[in-house]
Design a protein around this motif. Structure first.
Motif, PDB file in Angstrom:
ATOM      1  N   THR A   1       0.828  -1.203   0.000  1.00 48.59           N
ATOM      2  CA  THR A   1       0.000   0.000   0.000  1.00 48.59           C
ATOM      3  C   THR A   1       0.863   1.254   0.000  1.00 48.59           C
ATOM      4  N   ILE A   2       1.890   1.270   0.829  1.00 52.01           N
ATOM      5  CA  ILE A   2       2.795   2.423   0.878  1.00 52.01           C
ATOM      6  C   ILE A   2       3.527   2.589  -0.445  1.00 52.01           C
ATOM      7  N   LEU A   3       4.046   1.506  -0.989  1.00 54.34           N
ATOM      8  CA  LEU A   3       4.766   1.540  -2.260  1.00 54.34           C
ATOM      9  C   LEU A   3       3.859   1.976  -3.410  1.00 54.34           C
ATOM     10  N   THR A   4       2.639   1.472  -3.422  1.00 51.22           N
ATOM     11  CA  THR A   4       1.682   1.833  -4.465  1.00 51.22           C
ATOM     12  C   THR A   4       1.276   3.302  -4.358  1.00 51.22           C
ATOM     13  N   THR A   5       1.048   3.781  -3.160  1.00 50.77           N
ATOM     14  CA  THR A   5       0.695   5.185  -2.956  1.00 50.77           C
ATOM     15  C   THR A   5       1.831   6.088  -3.399  1.00 50.77           C
ATOM     16  N   PHE A   6       3.051   5.752  -2.984  1.00 54.77           N
ATOM     17  CA  PHE A   6       4.223   6.546  -3.359  1.00 54.77           C
ATOM     18  C   PHE A   6       4.410   6.573  -4.877  1.00 54.77           C
ATOM     19  N   SER A   7       4.315   5.426  -5.507  1.00 56.63           N
ATOM     20  CA  SER A   7       4.522   5.379  -6.952  1.00 56.63           C
ATOM     21  C   SER A   7       3.392   6.089  -7.697  1.00 56.63           C
ATOM     22  N   SER A   8       2.171   6.014  -7.188  1.00 60.11           N
ATOM     23  CA  SER A   8       1.047   6.714  -7.827  1.00 60.11           C
ATOM     24  C   SER A   8       1.205   8.233  -7.725  1.00 60.11           C
ATOM     25  N   VAL A   9       1.619   8.702  -6.554  1.00 53.87           N
ATOM     26  CA  VAL A   9       1.823  10.140  -6.367  1.00 53.87           C
ATOM     27  C   VAL A   9       2.963  10.630  -7.259  1.00 53.87           C
ATOM     28  N   LEU A  10       4.041   9.876  -7.318  1.00 50.44           N
ATOM     29  CA  LEU A  10       5.167  10.255  -8.164  1.00 50.44           C
ATOM     30  C   LEU A  10       4.785  10.219  -9.646  1.00 50.44           C
ATOM     31  N   THR A  11       3.994   9.238 -10.053  1.00 49.66           N
ATOM     32  CA  THR A  11       3.500   9.177 -11.431  1.00 49.66           C
ATOM     33  C   THR A  11       2.660  10.402 -11.756  1.00 49.66           C
ATOM     34  N   LEU A  12       1.771  10.771 -10.860  1.00 51.28           N
ATOM     35  CA  LEU A  12       0.929  11.950 -11.051  1.00 51.28           C
ATOM     36  C   LEU A  12       1.771  13.221 -11.123  1.00 51.28           C
ATOM     37  N   PHE A  13       2.779  13.320 -10.269  1.00 47.99           N
ATOM     38  CA  PHE A  13       3.661  14.488 -10.277  1.00 47.99           C
ATOM     39  C   PHE A  13       4.399  14.619 -11.608  1.00 47.99           C
ATOM     40  N   ILE A  14       4.957  13.523 -12.108  1.00 45.74           N
ATOM     41  CA  ILE A  14       5.668  13.556 -13.392  1.00 45.74           C
ATOM     42  C   ILE A  14       4.704  13.887 -14.532  1.00 45.74           C
ATOM     43  N   LEU A  15       3.506  13.333 -14.490  1.00 49.63           N
ATOM     44  CA  LEU A  15       2.511  13.606 -15.526  1.00 49.63           C
ATOM     45  C   LEU A  15       2.112  15.076 -15.546  1.00 49.63           C
ATOM     46  N   ILE A  16       1.829  15.635 -14.387  1.00 50.07           N
ATOM     47  CA  ILE A  16       1.420  17.042 -14.306  1.00 50.07           C
ATOM     48  C   ILE A  16       2.558  17.964 -14.738  1.00 50.07           C
ATOM     49  N   SER A  17       3.777  17.673 -14.300  1.00 53.36           N
ATOM     50  CA  SER A  17       4.899  18.535 -14.692  1.00 53.36           C
ATOM     51  C   SER A  17       5.186  18.427 -16.188  1.00 53.36           C
ATOM     52  N   THR A  18       5.007  17.250 -16.775  1.00 52.06           N
ATOM     53  CA  THR A  18       5.206  17.086 -18.215  1.00 52.06           C
ATOM     54  C   THR A  18       4.165  17.868 -18.999  1.00 52.06           C
ATOM     55  N   ILE A  19       2.924  17.799 -18.577  1.00 52.94           N
ATOM     56  CA  ILE A  19       1.860  18.530 -19.271  1.00 52.94           C
ATOM     57  C   ILE A  19       2.067  20.042 -19.125  1.00 52.94           C
ATOM     58  N   ASN A  20       2.458  20.493 -17.927  1.00 52.58           N
ATOM     59  CA  ASN A  20       2.737  21.922 -17.734  1.00 52.58           C
ATOM     60  C   ASN A  20       3.891  22.387 -18.617  1.00 52.58           C
ATOM     61  N   LYS A  21       4.915  21.572 -18.710  1.00 49.60           N
ATOM     62  CA  LYS A  21       6.057  21.916 -19.558  1.00 49.60           C
ATOM     63  C   LYS A  21       5.628  21.997 -21.022  1.00 49.60           C
ATOM     64  N   ALA A  22       4.772  21.097 -21.460  1.00 51.67           N
ATOM     65  CA  ALA A  22       4.290  21.119 -22.841  1.00 51.67           C
ATOM     66  C   ALA A  22       3.411  22.339 -23.105  1.00 51.67           C
ATOM     67  N   ILE A  23       2.591  22.717 -22.141  1.00 48.25           N
ATOM     68  CA  ILE A  23       1.742  23.905 -22.300  1.00 48.25           C
ATOM     69  C   ILE A  23       2.599  25.157 -22.409  1.00 48.25           C
ATOM     70  N   ASN A  24       3.610  25.268 -21.551  1.00 52.83           N
ATOM     71  CA  ASN A  24       4.510  26.421 -21.629  1.00 52.83           C
ATOM     72  C   ASN A  24       5.304  26.425 -22.930  1.00 52.83           C
ATOM     73  N   PHE A  25       5.653  25.245 -23.416  1.00 53.01           N
ATOM     74  CA  PHE A  25       6.415  25.150 -24.659  1.00 53.01           C
ATOM     75  C   PHE A  25       5.570  25.579 -25.854  1.00 53.01           C
ATOM     76  N   ARG A  26       4.263  25.382 -25.784  1.00 53.14           N
ATOM     77  CA  ARG A  26       3.376  25.845 -26.859  1.00 53.14           C
ATOM     78  C   ARG A  26       3.482  27.350 -27.029  1.00 53.14           C
ATOM     79  N   GLU A  27       3.552  28.071 -25.921  1.00 55.96           N
ATOM     80  CA  GLU A  27       3.701  29.531 -25.984  1.00 55.96           C
ATOM     81  C   GLU A  27       5.026  29.914 -26.643  1.00 55.96           C
TER      82      GLU A  27
END
Length: 163
Positions: free
Chosen positions: A76-102
């Motif tokens: 449970t701890i490992l799954t929670t940690f990996s899910s949060v880290l996956t979400l963090f990488i996904l959000i930062s990647t999308i934000n970087k792509a949005i800024n790159f569009r500008e």
């Protein structure tokens, strides 16, 4: 037969890593770029079955390993940690792509506003295919396997009769 599957899995790992590297390398530069199509996607399209096999077998191996070696609390701890880290990488990647569009709109005379540029284009391959997104893929496999183990244990626990 076990050796054949091991060799095939190692081959899938190597091909999956090369897909990410080659797509990253094939990103068009923002200055003087442009053209007809996205050559970086060629590797993804042609080698996609190996990537799918890699993801499937990674989830399967992680599921078996967690089911044998870890208790439910650690999973449970490992799954929670990996899910949060996956979400963090996904959000930062999308934000970087949005800024790159500008940045693309400012640098390229072809585009007049940000709505004309898609998130995934020939200039943004390096944003979506790099070491962080490959790590995100592995963490996603870990999360899926962890959820599967926890749910299978809960299902098994609910089936056992209480005497």
């Amino acid at each position: 037969m076990k050796y054949f599957y091991s060799i095939l899995y190692i081959l899938c790992i190597a091909i999956s890593i090369s897909i990410f590297l080659l797509t990253n390398i094939m990103t068009e530069p923002l200055k003087g770029g442009g053209g007809n199509g996205n050559p970086g996607l060629f590797f993804i399209l042609m080698l996609y079955p190996f990537l799918l096999i890699f993801v499937y077998w990674t989830v399967l191996l992680l599921y078996k390993w967690m089911n044998i070696h870890l208790n439910t609390n650690k999973i449970t701890i490992l799954t929670t940690f990996s899910s949060v880290l996956t979400l963090f990488i996904l959000i930062s990647t999308i934000n970087k792509a949005i800024n790159f569009r500008e940045e693309i709109v400012r640098a390229s005379p072809t585009f007049n506003n940000i709505n004309e540029v898609s998130l995934f284009n020939t200039f943004s391959n390096s944003i979506f295919f790099n070491c962080y997104t490959f790590l995100m893929l592995l963490l996603l496999c870990l999360s899926i396997a962890g959820f599967a183990v926890v749910f299978s244990r809960l299902k098994k626990k609910n089936r056992e009769p209480n005497f």
